[in-house]
Design a protein around this motif. Structure first.
Motif, PDB file in Angstrom:
ATOM      1  N   LYS A  90       0.843  -1.193   0.000  1.00 19.47           N
ATOM      2  CA  LYS A  90       0.000   0.000   0.000  1.00 19.47           C
ATOM      3  C   LYS A  90       0.877   1.240   0.000  1.00 19.47           C
ATOM      4  O   LYS A  90       1.817   1.359   0.776  1.00 19.47           O
ATOM      5  N   LEU A  91       0.552   2.186  -0.884  1.00 21.78           N
ATOM      6  CA  LEU A  91       1.357   3.400  -1.022  1.00 21.78           C
ATOM      7  C   LEU A  91       0.731   4.619  -0.355  1.00 21.78           C
ATOM      8  O   LEU A  91       1.432   5.551   0.014  1.00 21.78           O
ATOM      9  N   GLY A  92      -0.584   4.623  -0.205  1.00 21.93           N
ATOM     10  CA  GLY A  92      -1.260   5.769   0.396  1.00 21.93           C
ATOM     11  C   GLY A  92      -2.761   5.565   0.385  1.00 21.93           C
ATOM     12  O   GLY A  92      -3.276   4.600  -0.193  1.00 21.93           O
ATOM     13  N   GLU A  93      -3.473   6.470   1.048  1.00 17.22           N
ATOM     14  CA  GLU A  93      -4.927   6.364   1.099  1.00 17.22           C
ATOM     15  C   GLU A  93      -5.548   7.732   1.315  1.00 17.22           C
ATOM     16  O   GLU A  93      -4.905   8.663   1.807  1.00 17.22           O
ATOM     17  N   GLY A  94      -6.829   7.839   0.921  1.00 14.00           N
ATOM     18  CA  GLY A  94      -7.611   9.044   1.119  1.00 14.00           C
ATOM     19  C   GLY A  94      -8.961   8.702   1.708  1.00 14.00           C
ATOM     20  O   GLY A  94      -9.147   7.616   2.282  1.00 14.00           O
ATOM     21  N   TYR A  95      -9.914   9.629   1.564  1.00 16.18           N
ATOM     22  CA  TYR A  95     -11.234   9.416   2.158  1.00 16.18           C
ATOM     23  C   TYR A  95     -11.940   8.198   1.565  1.00 16.18           C
ATOM     24  O   TYR A  95     -12.447   7.338   2.299  1.00 16.18           O
ATOM     25  N   SER A  96     -11.964   8.101   0.248  1.00 12.22           N
ATOM     26  CA  SER A  96     -12.713   7.030  -0.407  1.00 12.22           C
ATOM     27  C   SER A  96     -11.844   6.130  -1.257  1.00 12.22           C
ATOM     28  O   SER A  96     -12.365   5.286  -1.996  1.00 12.22           O
ATOM     29  N   SER A  97     -10.523   6.274  -1.191  1.00 16.19           N
ATOM     30  CA  SER A  97      -9.662   5.494  -2.078  1.00 16.19           C
ATOM     31  C   SER A  97      -8.353   5.142  -1.393  1.00 16.19           C
ATOM     32  O   SER A  97      -7.954   5.764  -0.400  1.00 16.19           O
ATOM     33  N   SER A  98      -7.694   4.136  -1.936  1.00 15.35           N
ATOM     34  CA  SER A  98      -6.360   3.713  -1.505  1.00 15.35           C
ATOM     35  C   SER A  98      -5.527   3.439  -2.744  1.00 15.35           C
ATOM     36  O   SER A  98      -6.059   3.010  -3.775  1.00 15.35           O
ATOM     37  N   VAL A  99      -4.223   3.683  -2.631  1.00 18.48           N
ATOM     38  CA  VAL A  99      -3.316   3.470  -3.761  1.00 18.48           C
ATOM     39  C   VAL A  99      -2.359   2.338  -3.421  1.00 18.48           C
ATOM     40  O   VAL A  99      -1.751   2.335  -2.343  1.00 18.48           O
ATOM     41  N   PHE A 100      -2.239   1.378  -4.335  1.00 21.92           N
ATOM     42  CA  PHE A 100      -1.380   0.216  -4.135  1.00 21.92           C
ATOM     43  C   PHE A 100      -0.388   0.095  -5.286  1.00 21.92           C
ATOM     44  O   PHE A 100      -0.661   0.528  -6.412  1.00 21.92           O
ATOM     45  N   LYS A 101       0.753  -0.480  -4.979  1.00 23.95           N
ATOM     46  CA  LYS A 101       1.671  -0.932  -6.020  1.00 23.95           C
ATOM     47  C   LYS A 101       1.165  -2.284  -6.498  1.00 23.95           C
ATOM     48  O   LYS A 101       0.748  -3.124  -5.690  1.00 23.95           O
ATOM     49  N   ALA A 102       1.177  -2.528  -7.798  1.00 24.26           N
ATOM     50  CA  ALA A 102       0.644  -3.770  -8.342  1.00 24.26           C
ATOM     51  C   ALA A 102       1.527  -4.264  -9.478  1.00 24.26           C
ATOM     52  O   ALA A 102       2.381  -3.526  -9.990  1.00 24.26           O
ATOM     53  N   PHE A 103       1.312  -5.519  -9.874  1.00 24.29           N
ATOM     54  CA  PHE A 103       2.102  -6.150 -10.922  1.00 24.29           C
ATOM     55  C   PHE A 103       1.158  -6.781 -11.946  1.00 24.29           C
ATOM     56  O   PHE A 103       0.174  -7.424 -11.581  1.00 24.29           O
ATOM     57  N   LYS A 104       1.498  -6.579 -13.212  1.00 25.06           N
ATOM     58  CA  LYS A 104       0.731  -7.212 -14.267  1.00 25.06           C
ATOM     59  C   LYS A 104       1.127  -8.677 -14.352  1.00 25.06           C
ATOM     60  O   LYS A 104       2.315  -9.008 -14.478  1.00 25.06           O
ATOM     61  N   ILE A 105       0.162  -9.561 -14.256  1.00 23.83           N
ATOM     62  CA  ILE A 105       0.444 -10.988 -14.139  1.00 23.83           C
ATOM     63  C   ILE A 105       1.153 -11.525 -15.375  1.00 23.83           C
ATOM     64  O   ILE A 105       2.062 -12.349 -15.279  1.00 23.83           O
ATOM     65  N   ILE A 106       0.806 -11.054 -16.543  1.00 23.55           N
ATOM     66  CA  ILE A 106       1.335 -11.634 -17.778  1.00 23.55           C
ATOM     67  C   ILE A 106       2.804 -11.315 -18.004  1.00 23.55           C
ATOM     68  O   ILE A 106       3.540 -12.116 -18.591  1.00 23.55           O
ATOM     69  N   ASN A 107       3.288 -10.154 -17.526  1.00 25.15           N
ATOM     70  CA  ASN A 107       4.685  -9.793 -17.786  1.00 25.15           C
ATOM     71  C   ASN A 107       5.411  -9.169 -16.591  1.00 25.15           C
ATOM     72  O   ASN A 107       6.571  -8.794 -16.703  1.00 25.15           O
ATOM     73  N   GLY A 108       4.747  -9.033 -15.447  1.00 27.44           N
ATOM     74  CA  GLY A 108       5.389  -8.493 -14.258  1.00 27.44           C
ATOM     75  C   GLY A 108       5.555  -6.991 -14.243  1.00 27.44           C
ATOM     76  O   GLY A 108       6.257  -6.452 -13.376  1.00 27.44           O
ATOM     77  N   GLN A 109       4.952  -6.275 -15.174  1.00 22.37           N
ATOM     78  CA  GLN A 109       5.071  -4.818 -15.222  1.00 22.37           C
ATOM     79  C   GLN A 109       4.532  -4.185 -13.940  1.00 22.37           C
ATOM     80  O   GLN A 109       3.453  -4.528 -13.469  1.00 22.37           O
ATOM     81  N   LYS A 110       5.304  -3.232 -13.375  1.00 20.45           N
ATOM     82  CA  LYS A 110       4.886  -2.548 -12.152  1.00 20.45           C
ATOM     83  C   LYS A 110       4.006  -1.353 -12.499  1.00 20.45           C
ATOM     84  O   LYS A 110       4.338  -0.553 -13.369  1.00 20.45           O
ATOM     85  N   VAL A 111       2.884  -1.233 -11.793  1.00 24.02           N
ATOM     86  CA  VAL A 111       1.942  -0.136 -12.011  1.00 24.02           C
ATOM     87  C   VAL A 111       1.437   0.352 -10.653  1.00 24.02           C
ATOM     88  O   VAL A 111       1.696  -0.261  -9.613  1.00 24.02           O
ATOM     89  N   ALA A 112       0.719   1.463 -10.682  1.00 23.12           N
ATOM     90  CA  ALA A 112       0.016   1.960  -9.498  1.00 23.12           C
ATOM     91  C   ALA A 112      -1.478   1.760  -9.719  1.00 23.12           C
ATOM     92  O   ALA A 112      -1.989   1.998 -10.822  1.00 23.12           O
ATOM     93  N   VAL A 113      -2.174   1.309  -8.690  1.00 20.59           N
ATOM     94  CA  VAL A 113      -3.611   1.063  -8.782  1.00 20.59           C
ATOM     95  C   VAL A 113      -4.318   1.862  -7.698  1.00 20.59           C
ATOM     96  O   VAL A 113      -4.040   1.691  -6.507  1.00 20.59           O
ATOM     97  N   LYS A 114      -5.209   2.731  -8.119  1.00 21.21           N
ATOM     98  CA  LYS A 114      -6.045   3.490  -7.189  1.00 21.21           C
ATOM     99  C   LYS A 114      -7.382   2.776  -7.075  1.00 21.21           C
ATOM    100  O   LYS A 114      -8.111   2.640  -8.058  1.00 21.21           O
ATOM    101  N   ILE A 115      -7.706   2.311  -5.865  1.00 24.01           N
ATOM    102  CA  ILE A 115      -8.936   1.542  -5.634  1.00 24.01           C
ATOM    103  C   ILE A 115      -9.938   2.444  -4.937  1.00 24.01           C
ATOM    104  O   ILE A 115      -9.700   2.909  -3.825  1.00 24.01           O
ATOM    105  N   ILE A 116     -11.057   2.689  -5.590  1.00 24.53           N
ATOM    106  CA  ILE A 116     -12.102   3.564  -5.047  1.00 24.53           C
ATOM    107  C   ILE A 116     -13.249   2.714  -4.522  1.00 24.53           C
ATOM    108  O   ILE A 116     -13.763   1.845  -5.238  1.00 24.53           O
ATOM    109  N   ASP A 117     -13.630   2.954  -3.294  1.00 26.17           N
ATOM    110  CA  ASP A 117     -14.753   2.250  -2.676  1.00 26.17           C
ATOM    111  C   ASP A 117     -16.062   2.861  -3.180  1.00 26.17           C
ATOM    112  O   ASP A 117     -16.379   4.011  -2.895  1.00 26.17           O
ATOM    113  N   LYS A 118     -16.820   2.083  -3.927  1.00 25.42           N
ATOM    114  CA  LYS A 118     -18.051   2.600  -4.531  1.00 25.42           C
ATOM    115  C   LYS A 118     -19.097   2.977  -3.480  1.00 25.42           C
ATOM    116  O   LYS A 118     -19.911   3.879  -3.700  1.00 25.42           O
ATOM    117  N   SER A 119     -19.069   2.299  -2.333  1.00 25.21           N
ATOM    118  CA  SER A 119     -20.056   2.609  -1.302  1.00 25.21           C
ATOM    119  C   SER A 119     -19.839   4.007  -0.714  1.00 25.21           C
ATOM    120  O   SER A 119     -20.777   4.608  -0.182  1.00 25.21           O
TER     121      SER A 119
END
Length: 481
Positions: free
Chosen positions: A131-160
């Motif tokens: 986990k890289l950070g978080e806000g009121y309705s979202s969190s940011v994670f470091k992630a990896f693409k399964i097919i080639n291992g590429q590193k990306v950032a993923v912002k996950i927003i809670d719809k509720s």
């Protein structure tokens, strides 16, 4: 008892992004230039027919025998599918319960449209990391693409937490996605693709591993010249936004990250939730005339430029300010606490830059100034050099010729001599067992006479040990080391 399987219901009807419109849209403006992507088989309402697909940004034009149709790809739900008879790979586009399928060479088409559409198979494509950070309705994670291992950032927003009755949070999300889809600049966050499931929205973007700009400024001592390079980088990216009538409206230290923590030219502006996108459609809907449009645009532009000026001023003054309060006071033209400019010991070109922002003399100019005007200031016309990375070995400014080839050649300066001496001390050479009464002084100069003396000593040794020792010393004394 045999289990029966049922087809999953169309997700587009319950999507967070469903606006209730039909899959086909009205014909766009006639001046649009479309790019042809080839022939496909279209399946719609249980009928198949050959079509030709054209694209202009997020508008797809479908040319068939009876005429042409258009689809707005923004926030349309997409998944890959196979043709039941030919097993050909295709794309299924769905919106508000309606769907249409295309079969053919879809890979090039997919690369273009994937950042505009909504997918549903995030868990099959990415694996979450730290986990890289978080806000009121979202969190940011470091992630990896399964097919080639590429590193990306993923912002996950809670719809509720971003329900439709919470207008501000929903609008921030829509704004951020809309801006990310329009921009493509090295110093602005890059969007890859967007996913949605029952509970969350996933925004997959570029991973900025250098961290927050503020942390690097405290960790490393950047020179004035390097800071000017940072200023130019940020104003160029801001100018890119303003040229597209996009205004960030929330520029501060927390919204500037680095790709490389030692390279200020890798600074990227993020978080476009509060951005304002000015378009002719917006002004026509609000019944604003041309003068009103100019006033609104100038205000948004001025707010962005002042906010970035505050960030840069904080770097040079080494003080932390309440950015929001200071910006409000500057916009109201009643900020009177800039008397310490003269105590910063800045060069004249830098002083001229800050006078435009923070003095009574520059307030009139600030009302109509643009980023392009700022980039033409004298402070950015100087020749600037970037910081050399530590992993590149010997700094490029060090002369690797450790000995003078002629007595008439100028000697190295004291600073260069010290750098060369430190570099020589770091060389790790195997110990040579010397049986002679005298030894070579480590601090003696590498003159041709010294090399000749060393060579004569080596020739006195046995032939078996001649080559490795001589080649090693020759390499050390060579000017091309």
């Amino acid at each position: 008892m045999k289990k029966t399987t049922t087809l999953q219901s169309d997700y587009s009807k319950s999507s967070f992004f469903n606006d209730g419109k039909q899959i086909f849209c009205n014909s766009p403006h006639l001046s649009m230039e479309f790019t042809q992507f080839g022939a496909f088989i279209m399946k719609y309402n249980n009928r198949q027919q050959p079509v030709t697909i054209f694209l202009h940004e997020f508008i797809m034009k479908i040319v068939e025998e009876k005429g042409e149709r258009h689809i707005n790809l923004e926030n349309i739900c997409v998944k890959k599918t196979l043709h039941q008879k030919t097993q050909q790979l295709g794309l299924r586009l769905s919106k508000n319960g309606q769907f249409i399928e295309f079969f053919g060479e879809i890979m090039e088409l997919w690369k273009i449209i994937k950042k505009f559409v909504i997918q549903t198979d995030f868990q099959l494509k990415y694996k979450l990391g730290q986990k890289l950070g978080e806000g009121y309705s979202s969190s940011v994670f470091k992630a990896f693409k399964i097919i080639n291992g590429q590193k990306v950032a993923v912002k996950i927003i809670d719809k509720s937490l971003v329900q439709r009755n919470n207008a501000s949070e929903r609008q921030y999300l829509i704004n951020e996605i809309a801006v990310l889809r329009q921009i493509n600049h090295n110093n602005l966050l890059k969007l890859h693709e967007i996913f949605e499931c029952d509970d969350n929205i996933y925004i997959v973007s570029e991973l900025l591993e250098g961290g927050n700009l503020k942390n690097s400024l405290f960790k490393f001592r950047f020179s004035e010249q390097e800071t000017i390079i940072l200023m130019e980088t940020l104003f160029q990216s801001l100018n890119y936004l303003h040229e597209r009538n996009i205004f960030h409206q929330d520029i501060k230290f927390d919204n500037i990250l680095l790709k490389d923590q030692q390279d200020l030219t890798s600074a990227c502006i993020i978080n476009f939730g509060k951005s304002e996108i000015i378009s002719q459609k917006l002004f026509s809907s609000k019944n604003l005339n041309c003068s009103d449009q100019t006033t609104v645009t100038q205000y948004f532009r001025k707010k962005d430029i002042l906010a970035l000026g505050i960030v840069i001023y904080s770097i040079f003054s080494k003080k932390q300010y309440q950015e929001t309060q200071m910006l409000d006071e500057l916009l109201m033209k009643n900020y009177e606490n800039m008397g310490d400019l003269e105590f910063l010991e800045l060069k004249p070109s830098l002083l001229q830059f800050f006078q435009i922002f923070f003095t009574q003399k520059g307030r009139i100019q600030m009302d109509s100034i643009k980023c392009s005007d700022i980039l033409n200031l004298d402070v950015f016309n100087l020749t600037n050099t970037r910081r050399t990375s530590k992993i590149q070995g010997v700094p490029h400014q060090i002369n690797n010729d450790f000995r003078r080839t002629s007595r008439f050649a100028p000697r190295n300066s004291q600073k260069d001599h010290q750098l060369i001496t430190n570099f020589q001390r770091n060389l790790k050479l195997p110990t040579i067992q010397d049986s002679l009464d005298y030894k070579i002084n480590q601090n003696s100069s590498y003159s041709p006479q010294t090399e000749k003396c060393i060579s004569s000593r080596i020739y006195d040794e046995q032939a078996s040990s001649l080559r490795p020792r001589y080649s090693l010393l020759k390499k050390c004394l060579s000017p091309n080391i």
